[in-house]
Each structure stands twice: as C-alpha cells, then as structure tokens.
Design a protein around this motif. Structure first.
Motif, PDB file in Angstrom:
ATOM      1  N   GLN A  17      41.628  20.985  86.384  1.00  8.20           N
ATOM      2  CA  GLN A  17      40.170  20.945  86.401  1.00  8.20           C
ATOM      3  C   GLN A  17      39.640  20.201  85.177  1.00  8.20           C
ATOM      4  OE1 GLN A  17      38.208  24.760  86.566  1.00  8.20           O
ATOM      5  NE2 GLN A  17      36.490  23.871  87.656  1.00  8.20           N
ATOM      6  N   ARG A  43      50.032  20.635  96.053  1.00  7.09           N
ATOM      7  CA  ARG A  43      49.925  20.455  97.502  1.00  7.09           C
ATOM      8  C   ARG A  43      49.482  21.763  98.171  1.00  7.09           C
ATOM      9  NH1 ARG A  43      55.057  19.141  98.969  1.00  7.09           N
ATOM     10  NH2 ARG A  43      54.754  17.085  98.060  1.00  7.09           N
ATOM     11  N   ARG A  46      45.768  22.368  97.601  1.00  5.18           N
ATOM     12  CA  ARG A  46      44.936  21.533  98.482  1.00  5.18           C
ATOM     13  C   ARG A  46      44.952  22.073  99.908  1.00  5.18           C
ATOM     14  NH1 ARG A  46      47.596  17.505  95.215  1.00  5.18           N
ATOM     15  NH2 ARG A  46      46.089  16.677  93.732  1.00  5.18           N
ATOM     16  N   THR A  47      46.115  22.449 100.376  1.00 10.89           N
ATOM     17  CA  THR A  47      46.245  22.997 101.728  1.00 10.89           C
ATOM     18  C   THR A  47      45.438  24.277 101.881  1.00 10.89           C
ATOM     19  OG1 THR A  47      48.442  22.027 101.951  1.00 10.89           O
ATOM     20  CG2 THR A  47      47.902  23.840 103.448  1.00 10.89           C
ATOM     21  N   GLY A  49      42.819  24.995 100.259  1.00 13.96           N
ATOM     22  CA  GLY A  49      41.408  24.758  99.981  1.00 13.96           C
ATOM     23  C   GLY A  49      40.986  25.158  98.579  1.00 13.96           C
ATOM     24  N   ILE A  51      41.793  23.537  95.789  1.00 12.67           N
ATOM     25  CA  ILE A  51      41.292  22.259  95.279  1.00 12.67           C
ATOM     26  C   ILE A  51      40.579  21.605  96.453  1.00 12.67           C
ATOM     27  CG2 ILE A  51      41.887  19.979  94.391  1.00 12.67           C
ATOM     28  CD1 ILE A  51      44.271  21.218  92.979  1.00 12.67           C
ATOM     29  N   ALA A  52      39.258  21.600  96.374  1.00 14.81           N
ATOM     30  CA  ALA A  52      38.459  21.085  97.481  1.00 14.81           C
ATOM     31  C   ALA A  52      38.401  19.561  97.467  1.00 14.81           C
ATOM     32  CB  ALA A  52      37.047  21.659  97.420  1.00 14.81           C
ATOM     33  N   ARG A  53      38.338  18.980  96.285  1.00  9.91           N
ATOM     34  CA  ARG A  53      38.290  17.529  96.144  1.00  9.91           C
ATOM     35  C   ARG A  53      38.526  17.171  94.694  1.00  9.91           C
ATOM     36  NH1 ARG A  53      32.484  15.609  95.104  1.00  9.91           N
ATOM     37  NH2 ARG A  53      31.472  17.507  94.450  1.00  9.91           N
ATOM     38  N   GLU A  54      38.787  15.902  94.456  1.00 12.04           N
ATOM     39  CA  GLU A  54      38.948  15.404  93.094  1.00 12.04           C
ATOM     40  C   GLU A  54      37.902  14.325  92.881  1.00 12.04           C
ATOM     41  OE1 GLU A  54      43.056  14.518  92.061  1.00 12.04           O
ATOM     42  OE2 GLU A  54      43.677  15.934  93.596  1.00 12.04           O
ATOM     43  N   VAL A  55      37.253  14.374  91.737  1.00 12.70           N
ATOM     44  CA  VAL A  55      36.174  13.431  91.460  1.00 12.70           C
ATOM     45  C   VAL A  55      36.426  12.725  90.128  1.00 12.70           C
ATOM     46  CG1 VAL A  55      34.463  14.796  92.727  1.00 12.70           C
ATOM     47  CG2 VAL A  55      34.767  15.165  90.288  1.00 12.70           C
TER      48      VAL A  55
END
Length: 113
Positions: A17, A43, A46-47, A49, A51-55
């Motif tokens: 983060q 992984r 992410r699967t 949820g 980690i919703a997205r990376e910005v």
C-alpha cells in the motif's frame, strides 16, 4: 470465504500500500519470504478482492503548472435537449466536467499550461 490475514499478510499489505512498485525480492526480504511466496500471496489478495486495484500517485510538481477555470455558460435556448447537446459537446473536452447549477450549466476545465 472471508480473507483472514496473518501477521505476514498485514505487513506485506502495508508495504504494498505504501509502495506498489517494490519488487517481489524487496518485499520478500522485508517480510521474510521468498519472491515466489510473495507472488503467491499477492495473487491470492487480488483474487480475494483484498487488493482492489493499483494506482499511480502523480507528482504535481513534475507535471508542471495547471489552470483551473470555471466557465459559466448561458444557452440561447433552454431545453433538456439543448442542455444534453451542450453536455455531449463540452463534456468531451479533456479534463472537462459539466456541472448544472440553478437551471444553468457550468463547464469546469483543468488544463496544463
């Protein structure tokens, strides 16, 4: 099934983060795991949820100065169709947001100089 983090998960998630650009090796060294174990956990996050997205966090100073302009527009003809046509035309401009205020329409645009 609900994700239940262990202490390594919490540390790894905090590190990602703070800086998602850290390599698997760097992350592994900081949490005591091999790069492949870090990759498997990421992984799984992410699967699940977690980690919703990376910005990307941009540095405004590196982009140069910006200008924020609020343009108030009065249409010659007031109707839902005319307002929709204006929004379709002006809303397509880069960085533009069309706002409706008190029956009128405003166009807010942010542009780099």
């Amino acid at each position: 099934m609900r994700f239940v983090p262990d202490s390594v998960d919490l540390l790894l998630l905090r590190l990602v983060q703070e800086d998602a650009g850290l390599t698997l090796r760097e992350l592994g060294e900081r949490v005591g795991l091999s790069p492949s174990a870090v990759q498997r956990r990421l992984r799984a996050y992410r699967t699940a949820g977690v980690i919703a997205r990376e910005v990307a966090v941009l540095d405004p100073a590196a982009l140069g100065p910006t200008t924020l302009a609020l343009v108030l527009v009065t249409l010659d003809r007031e109707s839902a169709r005319h307002h929709a046509a204006f929004r379709a035309h002006a809303g397509g401009a880069e960085g533009a947001a069309v706002l409706r205020r008190g029956g009128g329409v405003g166009l807010r645009r942010r542009a780099r100089r």
